[in-house]
Design a protein around this motif. Structure first.
Motif, PDB file in Angstrom:
ATOM      1  N   VAL A   1      49.649  32.938  37.855  1.00  0.00           N
ATOM      2  CA  VAL A   1      49.495  34.236  38.479  1.00  0.00           C
ATOM      3  C   VAL A   1      50.872  34.824  38.737  1.00  0.00           C
ATOM      4  O   VAL A   1      51.753  34.162  39.287  1.00  0.00           O
TER       5      VAL A   1
ATOM      6  N   ALA B   1      48.865  41.908  41.185  1.00  0.00           N
ATOM      7  CA  ALA B   1      48.667  40.560  40.674  1.00  0.00           C
ATOM      8  C   ALA B   1      48.118  40.576  39.263  1.00  0.00           C
ATOM      9  O   ALA B   1      47.328  41.447  38.894  1.00  0.00           O
ATOM     10  N   SER B   2      48.536  39.602  38.486  1.00  0.00           N
ATOM     11  CA  SER B   2      47.968  39.397  37.165  1.00  0.00           C
ATOM     12  C   SER B   2      46.780  38.455  37.275  1.00  0.00           C
ATOM     13  O   SER B   2      46.535  37.853  38.324  1.00  0.00           O
ATOM     14  N   GLY B   3      46.039  38.317  36.190  1.00  0.00           N
ATOM     15  CA  GLY B   3      44.946  37.368  36.168  1.00  0.00           C
ATOM     16  C   GLY B   3      43.584  38.000  36.362  1.00  0.00           C
ATOM     17  O   GLY B   3      43.461  39.111  36.882  1.00  0.00           O
TER      18      GLY B   3
ATOM     19  N   PHE C   1      41.453  37.187  40.514  1.00  0.00           N
ATOM     20  CA  PHE C   1      42.099  37.672  41.726  1.00  0.00           C
ATOM     21  C   PHE C   1      41.173  37.618  42.940  1.00  0.00           C
ATOM     22  O   PHE C   1      41.594  37.262  44.042  1.00  0.00           O
TER      23      PHE C   1
ATOM     24  N   TYR D   1      41.058  34.465  45.141  1.00  0.00           N
ATOM     25  CA  TYR D   1      42.280  34.024  45.806  1.00  0.00           C
ATOM     26  C   TYR D   1      42.411  34.625  47.199  1.00  0.00           C
ATOM     27  O   TYR D   1      42.211  35.822  47.382  1.00  0.00           O
TER      28      TYR D   1
ATOM     29  N   ASN E   1      43.337  44.524  41.378  1.00  0.00           N
ATOM     30  CA  ASN E   1      44.167  43.324  41.515  1.00  0.00           C
ATOM     31  C   ASN E   1      45.372  43.587  42.416  1.00  0.00           C
ATOM     32  O   ASN E   1      46.503  43.189  42.109  1.00  0.00           O
TER      33      ASN E   1
ATOM     34  N   TYR F   1      51.436  30.669  44.472  1.00  0.00           N
ATOM     35  CA  TYR F   1      52.102  31.718  43.714  1.00  0.00           C
ATOM     36  C   TYR F   1      52.782  32.701  44.645  1.00  0.00           C
ATOM     37  O   TYR F   1      52.221  33.106  45.667  1.00  0.00           O
TER      38      TYR F   1
END
Length: 126
Positions: free
Chosen positions: A2, A24-26, A29, A32, A77, A115
Motif C-alpha cells: 500500500v 492510498a493505493s490498492g 482500502f 484497513y 481511497n 504502511y
C-alpha cells in the motif's frame, strides 16, 4: 503493498485551520484501519487520530479531541484530517498510516501500522 501520499500541510496562524488528505493505493482500502500521527523535531512520533474501515468509529488523542476530525471516503481511497483551532504545539510532520486490522486500542500505537506515507509538514505560528 500500500502506498500512502499525504498532502495539505502548510503554514498557518494559531487559531486557523488545515485539512490534510491521504491518498492510498490498492483495492482493499475499506478493510484497513487508518491513522494520523505526528512528530515534532526531537520528539517521538505520537498518535493523533484513527478511523475504522467503515468510517463509523474514530479515536482521538486527548490533545486534539474536539479540534480535529478524521474521516474517510472509501470510494476515493482517501482519508482526511480536518484540523481546527490550531495551536503552535500542533506543529510537526503529519503522517498517514494504514493497518490491515479492525480499529482497536492497538490502532493508536505507531508500531502496529504496516504502511506509512512520507509525511506533510504542518507549522502553526503564534
Amino acid at each position: 503493498q500500500v502506498q500512502l501520499v499525504e498532502s495539505g500541510g502548510g503554514l498557518v496562524q494559531a487559531g486557523g485551520s488545515l485539512r490534510l488528505s491521504c491518498a492510498a493505493s490498492g483495492r482493499t482500502f475499506s478493510t484497513y484501519s487508518m491513522g494520523w500521527f505526528r512528530q515534532a523535531p526531537g520528539k517521538e512520533r505520537e498518535f493523533v487520530a484513527a478511523i475504522s474501515g467503515s468510517g463509523v468509529t474514530t479515536y482521538y488523542a486527548d490533545s486534539v479531541k474536539g479540534r480535529f476530525t478524521i474521516s474517510r471516503e472509501n470510494a476515493k481511497n482517501t482519508v482526511y484530517l480536518q484540523m481546527n483551532s490550531l495551536k503552535p504545539e500542533d506543529t510537526g510532520v503529519y503522517y498517514c498510516a494504514a493497518r490491515p486490522a479492525p480499529l482497536t486500542y492497538f490502532s493508536c500505537k505507531t508500531g502496529n501500522y504496516d504502511y506509512w506515507g512520507q509525511g506533510t509538514q504542518v507549522t502553526v505560528s503564534s
